[in-house]
Scaffold this motif. Structure first.
Motif, PDB file in Angstrom:
ATOM      1  N   ILE A 203       0.841  -1.208   0.000  1.00 59.65           N
ATOM      2  CA  ILE A 203       0.000   0.000   0.000  1.00 59.65           C
ATOM      3  C   ILE A 203       0.873   1.254   0.000  1.00 59.65           C
ATOM      4  CG2 ILE A 203      -1.680   1.317   1.361  1.00 59.65           C
ATOM      5  CD1 ILE A 203      -3.076  -0.975   0.310  1.00 59.65           C
ATOM      6  N   ILE A 204       1.904   1.254   0.843  1.00 58.74           N
ATOM      7  CA  ILE A 204       2.782   2.428   0.916  1.00 58.74           C
ATOM      8  C   ILE A 204       3.499   2.616  -0.425  1.00 58.74           C
ATOM      9  CG2 ILE A 204       4.917   3.310   1.974  1.00 58.74           C
ATOM     10  CD1 ILE A 204       3.967   2.292   4.633  1.00 58.74           C
ATOM     11  N   ARG A 205       3.963   1.502  -1.004  1.00 61.56           N
ATOM     12  CA  ARG A 205       4.672   1.582  -2.280  1.00 61.56           C
ATOM     13  C   ARG A 205       3.766   2.156  -3.379  1.00 61.56           C
ATOM     14  NH1 ARG A 205       6.057  -3.470  -2.604  1.00 61.56           N
ATOM     15  NH2 ARG A 205       7.986  -3.518  -1.428  1.00 61.56           N
ATOM     16  N   ASP A 207       1.307   4.286  -2.963  1.00 61.60           N
ATOM     17  CA  ASP A 207       1.211   5.732  -2.724  1.00 61.60           C
ATOM     18  C   ASP A 207       2.451   6.446  -3.255  1.00 61.60           C
ATOM     19  OD1 ASP A 207      -1.237   5.677  -1.555  1.00 61.60           O
ATOM     20  OD2 ASP A 207      -0.574   6.087   0.490  1.00 61.60           O
ATOM     21  N   HIS A 208       3.619   5.897  -2.944  1.00 67.95           N
ATOM     22  CA  HIS A 208       4.872   6.510  -3.390  1.00 67.95           C
ATOM     23  C   HIS A 208       4.917   6.563  -4.920  1.00 67.95           C
ATOM     24  CE1 HIS A 208       7.028   5.177   0.603  1.00 67.95           C
ATOM     25  NE2 HIS A 208       6.169   6.182   0.784  1.00 67.95           N
ATOM     26  N   ALA A 209       4.502   5.461  -5.550  1.00 69.56           N
ATOM     27  CA  ALA A 209       4.539   5.414  -7.014  1.00 69.56           C
ATOM     28  C   ALA A 209       3.612   6.472  -7.602  1.00 69.56           C
ATOM     29  CB  ALA A 209       4.120   4.015  -7.495  1.00 69.56           C
ATOM     30  N   ALA A 240      -2.114  13.358   3.186  1.00 67.09           N
ATOM     31  CA  ALA A 240      -2.898  12.244   3.733  1.00 67.09           C
ATOM     32  C   ALA A 240      -1.995  11.042   4.010  1.00 67.09           C
ATOM     33  CB  ALA A 240      -4.017  11.865   2.765  1.00 67.09           C
ATOM     34  N   HIS A 241      -1.090  10.780   3.078  1.00 73.97           N
ATOM     35  CA  HIS A 241      -0.171   9.648   3.236  1.00 73.97           C
ATOM     36  C   HIS A 241       0.703   9.837   4.480  1.00 73.97           C
ATOM     37  CE1 HIS A 241       2.685   6.485   1.943  1.00 73.97           C
ATOM     38  NE2 HIS A 241       3.650   7.327   2.296  1.00 73.97           N
ATOM     39  N   ALA A 242       1.287  11.033   4.618  1.00 78.36           N
ATOM     40  CA  ALA A 242       2.202  11.293   5.731  1.00 78.36           C
ATOM     41  C   ALA A 242       1.463  11.204   7.067  1.00 78.36           C
ATOM     42  CB  ALA A 242       2.848  12.669   5.563  1.00 78.36           C
ATOM     43  N   ALA A 244      -1.290   9.582   7.775  1.00 78.34           N
ATOM     44  CA  ALA A 244      -1.691   8.202   8.069  1.00 78.34           C
ATOM     45  C   ALA A 244      -0.478   7.392   8.537  1.00 78.34           C
ATOM     46  CB  ALA A 244      -2.339   7.563   6.840  1.00 78.34           C
ATOM     47  N   GLU A 245       0.683   7.655   7.945  1.00 78.39           N
ATOM     48  CA  GLU A 245       1.895   6.965   8.421  1.00 78.39           C
ATOM     49  C   GLU A 245       2.183   7.354   9.867  1.00 78.39           C
ATOM     50  OE1 GLU A 245       4.668   6.150   4.470  1.00 78.39           O
ATOM     51  OE2 GLU A 245       4.982   7.988   5.615  1.00 78.39           O
ATOM     52  N   GLU A 246       2.019   8.646  10.171  1.00 83.57           N
ATOM     53  CA  GLU A 246       2.323   9.101  11.530  1.00 83.57           C
ATOM     54  C   GLU A 246       1.333   8.538  12.549  1.00 83.57           C
ATOM     55  OE1 GLU A 246       2.689  13.374  11.319  1.00 83.57           O
ATOM     56  OE2 GLU A 246       4.349  13.211   9.887  1.00 83.57           O
ATOM     57  N   GLN A 306      14.347   5.773   2.162  1.00 83.37           N
ATOM     58  CA  GLN A 306      14.567   5.243   3.516  1.00 83.37           C
ATOM     59  C   GLN A 306      13.438   4.287   3.915  1.00 83.37           C
ATOM     60  OE1 GLN A 306      15.200   8.162   6.630  1.00 83.37           O
ATOM     61  NE2 GLN A 306      14.943   6.622   8.244  1.00 83.37           N
ATOM     62  N   GLU A 307      12.200   4.701   3.629  1.00 86.99           N
ATOM     63  CA  GLU A 307      11.082   3.838   4.011  1.00 86.99           C
ATOM     64  C   GLU A 307      11.133   2.505   3.288  1.00 86.99           C
ATOM     65  OE1 GLU A 307       7.712   7.092   5.355  1.00 86.99           O
ATOM     66  OE2 GLU A 307       7.495   6.123   3.419  1.00 86.99           O
ATOM     67  N   GLU A 308      11.375   2.581   1.977  1.00 84.33           N
ATOM     68  CA  GLU A 308      11.279   1.347   1.191  1.00 84.33           C
ATOM     69  C   GLU A 308      12.494   0.429   1.388  1.00 84.33           C
ATOM     70  OE1 GLU A 308      10.022   1.817  -2.862  1.00 84.33           O
ATOM     71  OE2 GLU A 308       8.271   3.000  -2.302  1.00 84.33           O
TER      72      GLU A 308
HETATM   73 FE   LIG Z   1       5.687   6.923   2.856  1.00 79.82          FE
END
Ligand SMILES: [Fe+2]
Ligand SMILES: [Fe+2]
Length: 346
Positions: A203-205, A207-209, A240-242, A244-246, A306-308
């Protein structure tokens, strides 16, 4: 001030997606109804499998809506149609065959809606295409269900008209041949039986893409209106992504990813949010607009790497696939709620 919802094409696709969700709920309700009426064990098994895959696909549709980032409502006529059809399906005016025939038409409509959204996304922009990628699974399975339903209708119809079983074979043979050619049967079996839910890394990947795709699209135009539209979507998606990650991901990974590394992620995102707001206050026709977006994407790019790399590795080493899938569900829920709050505030 960047206005982010003025693109009618994006909204039109959001409406279509909302309608697909309403239709998917109707498909599920109809399958549940048919299961109470059909007394052929083979058909019951087929419909039960269809129900399972449709229930899984409603989760995928939810994912697509959240990835897409623009939310719509089904048209009122669609809502009325759904209610009317539900009544008819639950009532006794239609025979089981007639209900199944209506159901096949609904399936056809759902397949076409999915294909049209896919085609429309190709026309409107690559970022939309990236967001709706999981829709392909739904379309593919609906297409396979349509083929199965032809065989089911033949059996049910013959029995209703004559009280006797249909001559086995004709449709079954055609179906088998068609399925063998297209590979539909095999792939569907693997998709429904083996396919796990998406984990948090997937899911995170995605969003990044999507953010990278929007940035690439921004590079292809100098039209201020287009730039504003792309940045508007990027602003919403990244925030929204940031957030939700936090709310969901960073607190869950901190115990094994480490306090320092996790803090670094928070700090980078704080910097990113400041930059996003600075760009939001910049006119897309000013010469520094694209430079500022480039500086933002340098920060975002480092953060994503860094995340991936290290964060994903830590998740793989410390979480079971079930835990990672649960985290994905929580992340999607959090992001959806954030999107709702953001659109209320704007
Ligand atoms: Fe992210
Ligand atoms: Fe992040």
């Amino acid at each position: 001030m960047v206005s982010t919802l003025d693109d009618t094409k994006r909204l039109a696709i959001a409406t279509k997606l909302a309608e697909m969700k309403a239709m998917q709920e109707l498909l599920i309700a109809t399958e549940q109804q048919l299961l109470t009426e059909v007394n052929d064990q083979e058909i019951v098994n087929d419909i039960r499998k269809m129900l399972e895959s449709d229930q899984k696909n409603i989760g995928i549709l939810d994912t697509v809506v959240v990835q897409y980032g623009v939310k719509g409502e089904p048209k009122q006529t669609t809502q009325q149609l759904v209610e009317k059809t539900k009544e008819l399906m639950q009532g006794s005016d239609l025979t089981t065959y007639e209900k199944t025939a209506q159901f096949e038409l609904l399936k056809h409509g759902q397949t076409m809606a999915g294909i049209v959204v896919h085609k429309a996304a190709q026309v409107v922009g690559a970022d939309i295409e990236a967001a709706i990628t999981p829709l392909n699974t739904v379309n593919f399975e609906n297409r396979a269900h349509q083929e199965q339903l032809k065989g089911i209708l033949e059996k049910l119809g013959t029995r209703e008209l004559t009280g006797k079983d249909a001559d086995q074979g004709f449709f079954a043979r055609i179906q088998d041949a068609a399925a063998a050619v297209s590979g539909v049967v095999g792939s569907v079996v693997t998709q429904t039986s083996d396919k796990q839910d998406m984990n948090i890394q997937d899911i995170i990947r995605m969003d990044h893409a999507k953010v990278n795709t929007i940035y690439t699209e921004m590079g292809t135009t100098d039209d201020p209106q287009k730039l504003q539209e792309y940045f508007g979507q990027m602003y919403k998606d990244l925030n929204a992504h940031a957030l939700a990650e936090e709310q969901v991901v960073y607190p869950a990974v901190r115990p094994f990813y480490g306090g320092d590394d996790t803090k670094e992620l928070y700090d980078e995102q704080a910097e990113m949010k400041v930059m996003l707001d600075q760009i939001k206050a910049t006119s897309p026709s000013s010469p520094e607009f694209k430079d500022k977006v480039k500086q933002l994407m340098d920060v975002v790019g480092d953060h994503i790497r860094q995340e991936e790399s290290t964060m994903f590795a830590a998740i793989r080493d410390n979480m079971s696939s079930a835990q990672s899938e649960q985290l994905a569900t929580k992340f999607k829920e959090a992001k959806s709620q954030i999107q709702d709050e953001m659109s209320k505030a704007s």
